[in-house]
Scaffold this active site. Structure first.
Site, PDB file in Angstrom:
ATOM      1  N   ALA A 108       0.837  -1.207   0.000  1.00  0.00           N
ATOM      2  CA  ALA A 108       0.000   0.000   0.000  1.00  0.00           C
ATOM      3  C   ALA A 108       0.869   1.254   0.000  1.00  0.00           C
ATOM      4  O   ALA A 108       0.657   2.191  -0.787  1.00  0.00           O
ATOM      5  CB  ALA A 108      -0.928   0.001   1.213  1.00  0.00           C
TER       6      ALA A 108
ATOM      7  N   GLU B   6      10.173   3.064   6.735  1.00  0.00           N
ATOM      8  CA  GLU B   6       9.858   1.642   6.948  1.00  0.00           C
ATOM      9  C   GLU B   6      10.634   1.170   8.166  1.00  0.00           C
ATOM     10  O   GLU B   6      11.844   1.312   8.230  1.00  0.00           O
ATOM     11  CB  GLU B   6      10.246   0.834   5.701  1.00  0.00           C
TER      12      GLU B   6
ATOM     13  N   THR C  72       3.109  -8.112   1.473  1.00  0.00           N
ATOM     14  CA  THR C  72       3.002  -8.375   0.039  1.00  0.00           C
ATOM     15  C   THR C  72       4.062  -9.362  -0.416  1.00  0.00           C
ATOM     16  O   THR C  72       3.795 -10.301  -1.162  1.00  0.00           O
ATOM     17  CB  THR C  72       3.129  -7.058  -0.758  1.00  0.00           C
TER      18      THR C  72
ATOM     19  N   GLY D 234       0.572 -13.734  -3.864  1.00  0.00           N
ATOM     20  CA  GLY D 234       0.583 -12.836  -5.013  1.00  0.00           C
ATOM     21  C   GLY D 234      -0.746 -12.697  -5.733  1.00  0.00           C
ATOM     22  O   GLY D 234      -0.852 -11.970  -6.716  1.00  0.00           O
TER      23      GLY D 234
ATOM     24  N   ASP E  90       0.967  -0.510  14.786  1.00  0.00           N
ATOM     25  CA  ASP E  90       1.445   0.810  15.265  1.00  0.00           C
ATOM     26  C   ASP E  90       0.602   1.957  14.710  1.00  0.00           C
ATOM     27  O   ASP E  90       0.303   2.919  15.407  1.00  0.00           O
ATOM     28  CB  ASP E  90       2.884   1.097  14.818  1.00  0.00           C
TER      29      ASP E  90
ATOM     30  N   ARG F  80     -13.221 -18.037   3.817  1.00  0.00           N
ATOM     31  CA  ARG F  80     -12.119 -18.395   4.709  1.00  0.00           C
ATOM     32  C   ARG F  80     -12.591 -18.616   6.140  1.00  0.00           C
ATOM     33  O   ARG F  80     -12.129 -19.527   6.823  1.00  0.00           O
ATOM     34  CB  ARG F  80     -11.061 -17.291   4.655  1.00  0.00           C
TER      35      ARG F  80
ATOM     36  N   HIS G 164      -5.140 -11.747   8.533  1.00  0.00           N
ATOM     37  CA  HIS G 164      -5.443 -10.388   8.070  1.00  0.00           C
ATOM     38  C   HIS G 164      -6.350  -9.734   9.094  1.00  0.00           C
ATOM     39  O   HIS G 164      -7.188 -10.401   9.687  1.00  0.00           O
ATOM     40  CB  HIS G 164      -6.152 -10.475   6.714  1.00  0.00           C
TER      41      HIS G 164
ATOM     42  N   GLU H 149      -3.958  -2.427   4.662  1.00  0.00           N
ATOM     43  CA  GLU H 149      -4.521  -3.209   5.759  1.00  0.00           C
ATOM     44  C   GLU H 149      -4.761  -2.372   7.013  1.00  0.00           C
ATOM     45  O   GLU H 149      -5.549  -2.752   7.880  1.00  0.00           O
ATOM     46  CB  GLU H 149      -3.608  -4.414   6.068  1.00  0.00           C
TER      47      GLU H 149
ATOM     48  N   LEU I 101      -4.434  -7.650  -2.193  1.00  0.00           N
ATOM     49  CA  LEU I 101      -3.458  -7.022  -3.088  1.00  0.00           C
ATOM     50  C   LEU I 101      -4.146  -6.024  -4.008  1.00  0.00           C
ATOM     51  O   LEU I 101      -3.568  -4.997  -4.369  1.00  0.00           O
ATOM     52  CB  LEU I 101      -2.686  -8.090  -3.874  1.00  0.00           C
TER      53      LEU I 101
HETATM   54  P1  ADP Z   1      -0.150  -3.238   3.397  1.00  0.00           P
HETATM   55  O1  ADP Z   1      -0.537  -4.542   2.793  1.00  0.00           O
HETATM   56  O2  ADP Z   1      -1.315  -2.429   3.774  1.00  0.00           O
HETATM   57  O3  ADP Z   1       0.877  -2.533   2.586  1.00  0.00           O
HETATM   58  P2  ADP Z   1       1.890  -4.448   5.082  1.00  0.00           P
HETATM   59  O4  ADP Z   1       1.757  -5.041   6.435  1.00  0.00           O
HETATM   60  O5  ADP Z   1       2.212  -5.331   3.954  1.00  0.00           O
HETATM   61  O6  ADP Z   1       0.533  -3.620   4.810  1.00  0.00           O
HETATM   62  O7  ADP Z   1       2.990  -3.321   5.102  1.00  0.00           O
HETATM   63  C1  ADP Z   1       3.065  -2.381   6.107  1.00  0.00           C
HETATM   64  C2  ADP Z   1       4.508  -1.952   6.297  1.00  0.00           C
HETATM   65  O8  ADP Z   1       4.557  -0.915   7.279  1.00  0.00           O
HETATM   66  C3  ADP Z   1       5.397  -3.074   6.785  1.00  0.00           C
HETATM   67  O9  ADP Z   1       6.533  -3.177   5.971  1.00  0.00           O
HETATM   68  C4  ADP Z   1       5.725  -2.654   8.223  1.00  0.00           C
HETATM   69  O10 ADP Z   1       7.001  -3.095   8.649  1.00  0.00           O
HETATM   70  C5  ADP Z   1       5.659  -1.147   8.135  1.00  0.00           C
HETATM   71  N1  ADP Z   1       5.407  -0.501   9.433  1.00  0.00           N
HETATM   72  C6  ADP Z   1       4.570  -0.929  10.420  1.00  0.00           C
HETATM   73  N2  ADP Z   1       4.624  -0.091  11.478  1.00  0.00           N
HETATM   74  C7  ADP Z   1       5.493   0.892  11.140  1.00  0.00           C
HETATM   75  C8  ADP Z   1       5.999   2.051  11.818  1.00  0.00           C
HETATM   76  N3  ADP Z   1       5.613   2.355  13.061  1.00  0.00           N
HETATM   77  N4  ADP Z   1       6.907   2.824  11.176  1.00  0.00           N
HETATM   78  C9  ADP Z   1       7.334   2.515   9.927  1.00  0.00           C
HETATM   79  N5  ADP Z   1       6.931   1.422   9.249  1.00  0.00           N
HETATM   80  C10 ADP Z   1       6.013   0.636   9.843  1.00  0.00           C
END
Ligand code: ADP
Length: 457
Positions: free
Chosen positions: A15, A34, A43, A48, A224, A283, A394, A423, A439
């Site tokens: 996202a 990140e 992802t 996929g 977070d 599911r 999820h 998410e 996705l």
């Molecule tokens: P989405 O599918 O919505 O993109 P993901 O869980 O795949 O969600 O990705 C979310 C990303 O955000 C992850 O790589 C996670 O490590 C990162 N993330 C989560 N909390 C924080 C934070 N406090 N600061 C920076 N990155 C974060």
């Protein structure tokens, strides 16, 4: 340390990267933070599968589909508690998102399929393993362009709000405090809380205890962003809607080692060797049924037409069946009786389970469990089985957004300068997310967030 950009994106999963690339394509300078040492989030670990109505691929396969059907299955499949306006945006923009990804260089296979709990053959599979194709595509864009930057190992801890507007983020990079100023605003794309056991227990209403369950998620899925957003007045909705899958690896909870290729060609049996559910169902339906079986344990059973060459044919996770057998994670029998012995289930029951399935394939169903998705019989030796258990996958609930991906406060007003996608948001998938819709969701709403934030004054 302090940084300035037009847009700051929190989270480098699918996202956040879709939002960042789109904001940059619309003229904004972007910083992505990140907290993990690499990009990818869930992802990169996912199978996929990306749902989109796509006559160009579906019609040659003889598959009938429509945007309305995708809408209805998504809305009904979530018990009609998702926001229909958001669902409509999702299904209408799913195929354009595929075209956009292809314009950035991503490749998808020609064949579409039905992913677990996807209910219909409209899942697109990237041509490279797992979700790596998405992340590689975004990374290539970031590397090739100025004005879009990634800060890894940088964890957002707080949103900066000035006069009611979100203007930046406070973060930690190891022991350093980092301030990120965002002139146009912030996109929250930090994912769900699938691995945060305390939060799962706090919000869970629908499942027996989740405490001891493992998760398919990456370790950063700790929720977070939900905490940070709630602290500045954002509305959180549907937080008790937590999705489990019936197909976790018994040791890790992950989806690796899953031997299925699609929904149509395999059955599930319990430790007695009996089928117990429509294996093409939602599911939540399948997982609840699994929880009633001995030790909440199932075996996927299929035949060698899914693995024509046991040394080279791979599953979604790039594993061959022989590798899995060598690791003790899958089992083989030249007859169904031999397979039953290998997995220690009653051979008569297993034979009966496969025979009744084969009859249903011949009749076209629905069978005694209501199953209607079939392709071919299970009849071509050798036969294979793989064990699976319930796993947390999820979190459907999260930050409330409107169709522009703007975050709403608890009174329903837009919080200026604050967008969310993926998410971390709630209100799209309702009580149960269809397989293959995440996705699509993160690409669609990531793009919407990126475009709209770039156009902020
Ligand atoms: P989405 O599918 O919505 O993109 P993901 O869980 O795949 O969600 O990705 C979310 C990303 O955000 C992850 O790589 C996670 O490590 C990162 N993330 C989560 N909390 C924080 C934070 N406090 N600061 C920076 N990155 C974060």
């Amino acid at each position: 340390i302090s940084y300035d950009a037009d847009v700051v994106v929190i989270g480098g999963g699918g996202a956040g990267l879709a939002a960042a690339v789109t904001a940059h394509q619309n003229g904004a300078s972007v910083i992505i933070i990140e907290k993990m040492p690499r990009l990818g989030g869930n992802t990169i670990l996912s199978g996929g599968a990306f749902n989109a109505v796509d006559p160009g691929r579906q019609v040659p396969q003889g598959i009938e589909d429509s945007i309305d059907k995708h809408f209805q299955q998504t809305f009904d499949g979530g018990d009609q508690v998702g926001n229909p306006e958001l669902v409509r945006v999702l299904v209408e923009n799913a195929y354009p998102a595929i075209e956009w990804l292809e314009s950035l260089g991503m490749k998808f296979n020609d064949e579409v399929f039905t992913v677990l709990g996807g209910l219909w053959p409209r899942a697109h599979k990237p041509s490279t393993p797992l979700g790596t194709g998405f992340i590689d595509t975004y990374s290539n864009y970031i590397n090739a362009n100025d004005g879009i930057e990634v800060l890894l190992d940088t964890e957002a801890t707080e949103l900066i709000v000035e006069n009611g507007r979100v203007t930046g983020v406070i973060a930690k990079h190891f022991n350093d405090d980092v301030t990120l100023n965002a002139s146009k605003g912030v996109v929250m794309a930090s994912g769900g809380f699938g691995v945060n056991s305390e939060m799962r227990d706090r919000f869970n209403e629908d499942w027996p205890a989740l405490t001891n369950l493992k998760s398919t998620n990456h370790p950063g899925a700790t929720g977070d962003g939900l905490v940070m957003a709630e602290a500045i007045g954002a509305s959180l909705i549907g937080m008790h809607n937590i999705q489990l899958l019936p197909l976790g690896d018994p040791n890790s909870g992950s989806l690796s080692g899953n031997i299925e290729h699609g929904v149509e060609n395999r059955i599930f049996v319990n430790k007695e060797g009996n089928r117990f559910v429509d294996e093409g169902a939602r599911r939540d339906v399948m997982t609840l049924a699994l929880m009633e079986q001995t030790d909440a344990y199932l075996y996927i059973v299929l035949d060698s037409s899914d693995y024509p060459d046991p040394d080279t044919t791979t599953n979604n996770f790039n594993e061959t069946i022989n590798e899995l057998i060598d690791q003790g994670r899958a089992f083989k029998g030249d007859t169904l009786e031999e397979l039953a012995a290998a997995i220690n289930v009653d051979p008569a029951n297993l034979v009966q389970a496969v025979e009744s399935f084969n009859e249903a394939v011949e009749n076209g169903g629905p069978d005694e469990f209501g199953r209607t998705l079939f392709a071919r019989k299970i009849e071509q030796a050798p036969f294979y089985a793989g064990p699976r258990v319930p796993t947390v996958h999820h979190t459907m609930g999260g930050i409330e957004i409107n169709t522009l991906a703007q975050v709403l406060d608890t009174d329903g007003n837009v919080i200026p300068g604050f967008y969310a996608a993926g998410e971390v948001t709630g209100g799209i998938h309702g009580a149960n997310r269809l397989g293959g819709n995440a996705l699509a969701d993160i690409a669609v709403f990531g793009r919407i967030a990126g475009e709209n934030i770039a156009n902020e004054q």
